[in-house]
Design a protein around this motif. Sequence first.
Motif, short mmCIF file in Angstrom:
data_model
loop_
_atom_site.label_atom_id
_atom_site.label_comp_id
_atom_site.label_asym_id
_atom_site.label_seq_id
_atom_site.Cartn_x
_atom_site.Cartn_y
_atom_site.Cartn_z
N ARG A 26 7.42 50.52 6.35
CA ARG A 26 6.33 51.03 5.53
C ARG A 26 6.64 52.42 4.97
O ARG A 26 5.97 52.90 4.05
N GLN A 27 7.67 53.08 5.51
CA GLN A 27 8.07 54.38 4.98
C GLN A 27 8.69 54.27 3.59
O GLN A 27 8.64 55.21 2.80
N VAL A 28 9.31 53.11 3.32
CA VAL A 28 10.04 52.95 2.06
C VAL A 28 9.03 52.76 0.93
O VAL A 28 8.19 51.86 0.99
N PRO A 29 9.05 53.62 -0.10
CA PRO A 29 8.12 53.47 -1.23
C PRO A 29 8.23 52.09 -1.86
O PRO A 29 9.32 51.52 -1.98
N SER A 30 7.10 51.54 -2.26
CA SER A 30 6.95 50.23 -2.91
C SER A 30 7.09 49.06 -1.94
O SER A 30 6.93 47.91 -2.35
N ILE A 31 7.39 49.33 -0.67
CA ILE A 31 7.39 48.27 0.36
C ILE A 31 6.06 48.37 1.09
O ILE A 31 5.92 49.08 2.07
N GLY A 32 5.06 47.67 0.56
CA GLY A 32 3.72 47.72 1.11
C GLY A 32 3.56 46.82 2.33
O GLY A 32 4.53 46.25 2.84
N ILE B 15 16.78 49.65 -3.33
CA ILE B 15 15.68 49.48 -2.38
C ILE B 15 16.12 48.60 -1.21
O ILE B 15 15.81 48.88 -0.04
N ALA B 16 16.86 47.53 -1.51
CA ALA B 16 17.36 46.64 -0.45
C ALA B 16 18.30 47.39 0.49
O ALA B 16 18.22 47.24 1.72
N ALA B 17 19.20 48.19 -0.06
CA ALA B 17 20.16 48.93 0.76
C ALA B 17 19.46 49.94 1.66
O ALA B 17 19.78 50.07 2.85
N ILE B 18 18.49 50.67 1.12
CA ILE B 18 17.77 51.67 1.91
C ILE B 18 16.91 51.00 2.97
O ILE B 18 16.81 51.48 4.11
N THR B 19 16.29 49.88 2.61
CA THR B 19 15.48 49.14 3.59
C THR B 19 16.33 48.71 4.78
O THR B 19 15.91 48.84 5.93
N LEU B 20 17.53 48.21 4.51
CA LEU B 20 18.43 47.79 5.58
C LEU B 20 18.83 48.97 6.45
O LEU B 20 18.84 48.87 7.68
N THR B 21 19.14 50.10 5.84
CA THR B 21 19.56 51.29 6.59
C THR B 21 18.43 51.81 7.48
O THR B 21 18.64 52.12 8.66
N VAL B 22 17.24 51.91 6.91
CA VAL B 22 16.10 52.43 7.67
C VAL B 22 15.79 51.52 8.86
O VAL B 22 15.54 51.99 9.98
N TRP B 23 15.83 50.21 8.62
CA TRP B 23 15.49 49.27 9.68
C TRP B 23 16.59 49.21 10.75
O TRP B 23 16.31 49.22 11.95
N LYS B 24 17.84 49.15 10.32
CA LYS B 24 18.94 48.99 11.28
C LYS B 24 19.13 50.23 12.15
O LYS B 24 19.36 50.12 13.35
N LYS B 25 19.02 51.40 11.55
CA LYS B 25 19.27 52.65 12.28
C LYS B 25 18.00 53.25 12.87
O LYS B 25 18.08 54.24 13.61
N GLY B 26 16.84 52.70 12.53
CA GLY B 26 15.58 53.28 13.02
C GLY B 26 15.35 54.66 12.47
O GLY B 26 14.73 55.51 13.12
N HIS C 129 14.24 57.61 9.41
CA HIS C 129 13.13 57.88 8.50
C HIS C 129 13.64 57.86 7.06
O HIS C 129 14.79 58.23 6.79
N PHE C 130 12.78 57.42 6.16
CA PHE C 130 13.17 57.39 4.76
C PHE C 130 13.35 58.80 4.23
O PHE C 130 12.54 59.68 4.48
N ASP C 131 14.45 58.99 3.51
CA ASP C 131 14.77 60.29 2.91
C ASP C 131 15.16 60.05 1.46
O ASP C 131 16.04 59.24 1.17
#
Length: 367
Positions: free
Chosen positions: A228-234, A343-354, A356-358
């Motif tokens: 939910r931190q990732v913008p546009s991922i509601g 967006i897909a790449a950042i979503t994977l990074t945020v989820w895999k590494k736990g 925060h979105f930056d």
Amino acid sequence: MSVVQNSTERNTRMDIKYIGMDVHKEAIAIAVMNGDGKLVMESILETKAITILEFIQGLRGDLHVTFEEGTWAAWLYDLLKPHVRELVVCDPRKNALMKEGNKSDKIDARKLADLLRGGYLSSVYHGENGLRTLKELARSYLTISKDLTRVMNRVKALYRSWGILCGGQQVYAPRHRAEWLNKIGEAGVRRRAEFFYQQLDALRELRQAVRKDLLAESRKQSATKLLRQVPSIGPIRTALLIALMQTPHRFRTKRQLWTYSGLAIETRDSAQYRYVAGQLQRSKKPQQLRGLNQNHNHDMKAIFKSAATMASSREGAFHDFYQGLLTKGMKPAMARLTLARKIAAITLTVWKKGAHFDAKQLKLQAA
């Protein structure tokens, strides 16, 4: 010493069993091969849990089982997984070797066992039993949403078939329906439109109920707060991503996620090398692009592309990234595709590494 070693290796191969299963509604054709590729057993079983388990538990050695993805795959996977060494649910769209020669249930089972022994099968991911409820709710939501879209298209198609223009969303609104129905002069057609509206209302109510359950179930997952931190991922996209991906660790890199989501670019190349004056040289001919990959998860592609479309029209880090691509001369369609990949790449990074979105990740990662 070598004789003893060869004997041991042979016994090891004999202890391995490769089992191909051609699954149908009422019966399953099973072929069992040993490590040398010799067919040691064939059988036809009733498609019942107790019958299948009795057969599997009656075999000795390391059991490696395969069957094709289909209606029975999830149930059969959960049934057999605790009882075998390896279980491969293979993708039938990639089993080109299954089409060679004659075809029957027994022949297909033998081919599956042989392909498993040779390591030629492409597996379909099955796992994460703790997400089964969320996965089924997500399937229900997506199915009902597609049915709702079909009914909405039918409503507009009916009006257009009688020369009545009906752009926009007003034609679906309950308070305007009487006005729209009065435009239809034929009583039978008007009655048909009323049935469509009843179907539309029922599906809308049903989708709201499923949406509520889907969101409630997704809040139980720890990954929800991360995504939910990732913008546009509601909330809905988050729930669907968790249900469809299940775990980020099934994708080693972002490029594998792009391929799974239909965002990878396919290339074709041939005659890459040639000899010039006796020296091997690589051809300077550029790779030929063939567009995005066709074999993918269509729901995943819809999630990331819709997220990119929304992000490109709203203020924020992704909007600035999108505008930067346009400034460089990139066409809007390609810029939105690049943003979807980002967006897909950042979503994977945020989820895999736990993590925060930056917003700095937009610059650090290559799209």
